[in-house]
Design an enzyme around this catalytic site. Sequence first.
Site, PDB file in Angstrom:
ATOM      1  CB  CYS A   2      42.155  53.518  33.490  1.00  0.00           C
ATOM      2  SG  CYS A   2      43.526  52.966  32.489  1.00  0.00           S
ATOM      3  NE  ARG A  27      39.135  52.624  38.626  1.00  0.00           N
ATOM      4  CZ  ARG A  27      38.416  51.572  38.961  1.00  0.00           C
ATOM      5  NH1 ARG A  27      37.939  51.484  40.184  1.00  0.00           N
ATOM      6  NH2 ARG A  27      38.148  50.630  38.108  1.00  0.00           N
ATOM      7  CD1 TRP A  73      48.723  51.043  36.857  1.00  0.00           C
ATOM      8  CD2 TRP A  73      48.098  49.525  35.325  1.00  0.00           C
ATOM      9  NE1 TRP A  73      49.502  49.932  37.018  1.00  0.00           N
ATOM     10  CE2 TRP A  73      49.146  48.987  36.093  1.00  0.00           C
ATOM     11  CE3 TRP A  73      47.561  48.757  34.294  1.00  0.00           C
ATOM     12  CZ2 TRP A  73      49.655  47.709  35.878  1.00  0.00           C
ATOM     13  CZ3 TRP A  73      48.067  47.487  34.078  1.00  0.00           C
ATOM     14  CH2 TRP A  73      49.101  46.977  34.871  1.00  0.00           C
ATOM     15  CG  ASN A  99      38.859  50.955  33.650  1.00  0.00           C
ATOM     16  OD1 ASN A  99      39.943  50.405  33.517  1.00  0.00           O
ATOM     17  ND2 ASN A  99      38.029  50.667  34.629  1.00  0.00           N
ATOM     18  N   GLY A 100      39.830  49.613  30.558  1.00  0.00           N
ATOM     19  CA  GLY A 100      39.681  48.227  30.124  1.00  0.00           C
ATOM     20  C   GLY A 100      40.733  47.895  29.083  1.00  0.00           C
ATOM     21  CD  GLU A 468      49.811  41.299  53.156  1.00  0.00           C
ATOM     22  OE1 GLU A 468      49.822  40.571  52.150  1.00  0.00           O
ATOM     23  OE2 GLU A 468      49.462  42.488  53.116  1.00  0.00           O
ATOM     24  CE  LYS A 472      50.981  45.523  51.918  1.00  0.00           C
ATOM     25  NZ  LYS A 472      49.918  44.641  51.825  1.00  0.00           N
ATOM     26  CD  GLU A 475      51.798  46.291  48.208  1.00  0.00           C
ATOM     27  OE1 GLU A 475      51.138  46.524  47.199  1.00  0.00           O
ATOM     28  OE2 GLU A 475      51.334  45.688  49.195  1.00  0.00           O
ATOM     29  CG  HIS A 491      65.209  22.018  51.759  1.00  0.00           C
ATOM     30  ND1 HIS A 491      65.689  20.733  51.730  1.00  0.00           N
ATOM     31  CD2 HIS A 491      64.568  22.158  52.937  1.00  0.00           C
ATOM     32  CE1 HIS A 491      65.321  20.107  52.833  1.00  0.00           C
ATOM     33  NE2 HIS A 491      64.642  20.953  53.590  1.00  0.00           N
ATOM     34  CE  LYS A 586      43.162  50.009  48.384  1.00  0.00           C
ATOM     35  NZ  LYS A 586      44.134  49.237  49.146  1.00  0.00           N
TER      36      LYS A 586
HETATM   37  C1  F6R Z   1      48.679  44.604  48.160  1.00  0.00           C
HETATM   38  C2  F6R Z   1      47.423  44.811  47.492  1.00  0.00           C
HETATM   39  C3  F6R Z   1      47.072  43.892  46.380  1.00  0.00           C
HETATM   40  C4  F6R Z   1      45.601  43.484  46.498  1.00  0.00           C
HETATM   41  C5  F6R Z   1      45.181  42.645  45.279  1.00  0.00           C
HETATM   42  C6  F6R Z   1      43.768  42.153  45.407  1.00  0.00           C
HETATM   43  O1  F6R Z   1      48.861  45.529  49.181  1.00  0.00           O
HETATM   44  O2  F6R Z   1      46.685  45.691  47.816  1.00  0.00           O
HETATM   45  O3  F6R Z   1      47.896  42.777  46.358  1.00  0.00           O
HETATM   46  O4  F6R Z   1      45.443  42.749  47.664  1.00  0.00           O
HETATM   47  O5  F6R Z   1      45.309  43.431  44.138  1.00  0.00           O
HETATM   48  O6  F6R Z   1      42.874  43.217  45.517  1.00  0.00           O
HETATM   49  P1  F6R Z   1      41.427  43.017  46.099  1.00  0.00           P
HETATM   50  O7  F6R Z   1      41.562  42.603  47.514  1.00  0.00           O
HETATM   51  O8  F6R Z   1      40.789  44.359  45.945  1.00  0.00           O
HETATM   52  O9  F6R Z   1      40.771  41.959  45.269  1.00  0.00           O
END
Ligand code: F6R
Length: 591
Positions: A2, A27, A73, A99-100, A468, A472, A475, A491, A586
């Site tokens: 949030c 957020r 969120w 937020n929390g 990684e 991507k 998500e 395996h 994010k």
């Molecule tokens: C994936 C992504 C998340 C962040 C994770 C950690 O694309 O963005 O997996 O990497 O939430 O976030 P930070 O790096 O801000 O601690």
Amino acid sequence: MCGIVGGVGNINLREYLLTGLKKLEYRGYDSAGIAYYESSEVIVQKVSGRVSSLEAVVSENIAPTVGIAHTRWATHGQPNALNAHPHQSNQKLFTIVHNGVIENFRPLRQQLTVRGYQFHTETDTEVIANLLERLFLRSGSVIEALAQTMEALEGSFACAIIFAQEPNRLYFMKKASPLLLGVAKGAGLLASDPVPMVDYTSRFVDLEDGDYGYIEADDLKIYHDRVLVKPVFATRNVDLFKSDLEGYPHYMIKEIEEIPSVVKRLVDNYYDGSEFLFNRNMIKALRSAKKIHFLACGTSYYASKMGAKYFRPLGKSVLVSIASEWAYDPYDVSDDTIFILMSQSGETADLIRCQKIINASGGITIAATNTKGSTIERKATYSLLLYAGLEVAVASTKSYVAQVCFLALLCAALKNENAVVAEIDRVAEALHEVISRKEEIHDLAKQVTKNKDAFFVGRGYDFLASMEGALKLKEVAYLHAEAYPGGELKHGPIALIEPGTLVVGLVSDPEVASSIRNNFEELRARKAKLLIFSLHKVSSPEDAFIAPDVKPYLAPNVLVVVAQLFAYYVALEKGLPIDKPRNLAKSVTVE
Ligand code: F6R
């Protein structure tokens, strides 16, 4: 997660709140709401969905004295308009955005219900509003009610609060969720991060956990444990928080295209042409540490896995842990261990929890974050920046490459290996070429829009890049994607391969090239749809994308960008909301 934003005073509050909220949508974007005081009453408007829908219902002609807004969120309660913030107390004395997560909201709700309070939503926030009201009605003081409410609440909260009897004042309280104040000309502001406020001020006050108080147009008061404390003002370079699409259709592609310049900026900040520019005491501490322990989440965790591979040859014991898990089993906090906390946002709740555990035991932390002034950056023993620039798209792209190159530079500094700098410069050049050929990757993406699952396979560094790459695709393109080391396929996972199953193979390192090519043949024999992303030196004519050569230990920076572009174009072809994928946010500020 949030995002919250609030303001009081002589600015266009409608514009500030709604534009600010849009900037905080990273957020969370399940629902949005606003409350403001105008013509002797507090008006609340809420919608399910995005801030743009809220904007459509808030009259352009309002002129409030104080206002708060929220983008949600969902944690407690479905993401509908009813559960959207702001929430009001029964007598409408308090209107609040939060937020929390309030962990003890059920017993508190029960206690308030017994005392006659009614609840209309499934949220924990409504409990805060009613608790404040009850405690205010008992004490006659909002400040005392805030102090008592904070004592009663367990969990995390950053709250902005309108008190209906004081239309020129905005109250706040904070514990374990981000909140900062901004001091503008004729207005007091607050928000979850500086971004909504940077068009109005460069003067901020970072709040500490346990702070509460109020802001007015030309005054602010901060209390801590019932004592009035002196605000610590900090000036921030607001340009670092401004961002624009600049003609790009999405932030994700814009941020991928920025990567070569991000790499160059990083090098310029940590190398002056002959010497590395890291803090000498930190380098000394790292050299003498017996153990290095990386803690991170998501993309930052995968970047840390690369860091571990770089640091191991230094003869140290190196571990990498997922922050949310390590917090349950916090081993290794000792004098001979240094913790490296990797975080783009610097606000990830799981990592903050780890940092608190380490700090409480007197351990040493090095924070590598992309956000100056963030909680993790401020609370670390040594803080270093990634210089990737504001990352707006929810999916991390440029910050992954910044993190990996940062770790390569740090390791080079420990080993006095200046040649690494030229090898990293070469990554930037290779990425220029990859990006200039992005339409080739777009064409590959068009072939797989019907696939529901994908496997990423690689060995060594390429396996780390595969993890990684799979994240991507999950998500932003909503494919069920998993990464496996090539050697592990037989395996178990190979049982899932059917004709047409998408497998993305990564190969960059001559040392593992022949083994992974054998794995590719095994997959081909089972009619998998194989797309191989390789570096030139180890390429084969049938590979789907052949990228320019870089040193194998830096190759994930190139192949991950190919995978980022691939995920971007699959999502684009599927018409998905690329910059704000469903259910994500994010900055993950709840555990
Ligand atoms: C994936 C992504 C998340 C962040 C994770 C950690 O694309 O963005 O997996 O990497 O939430 O976030 P930070 O790096 O801000 O601690």
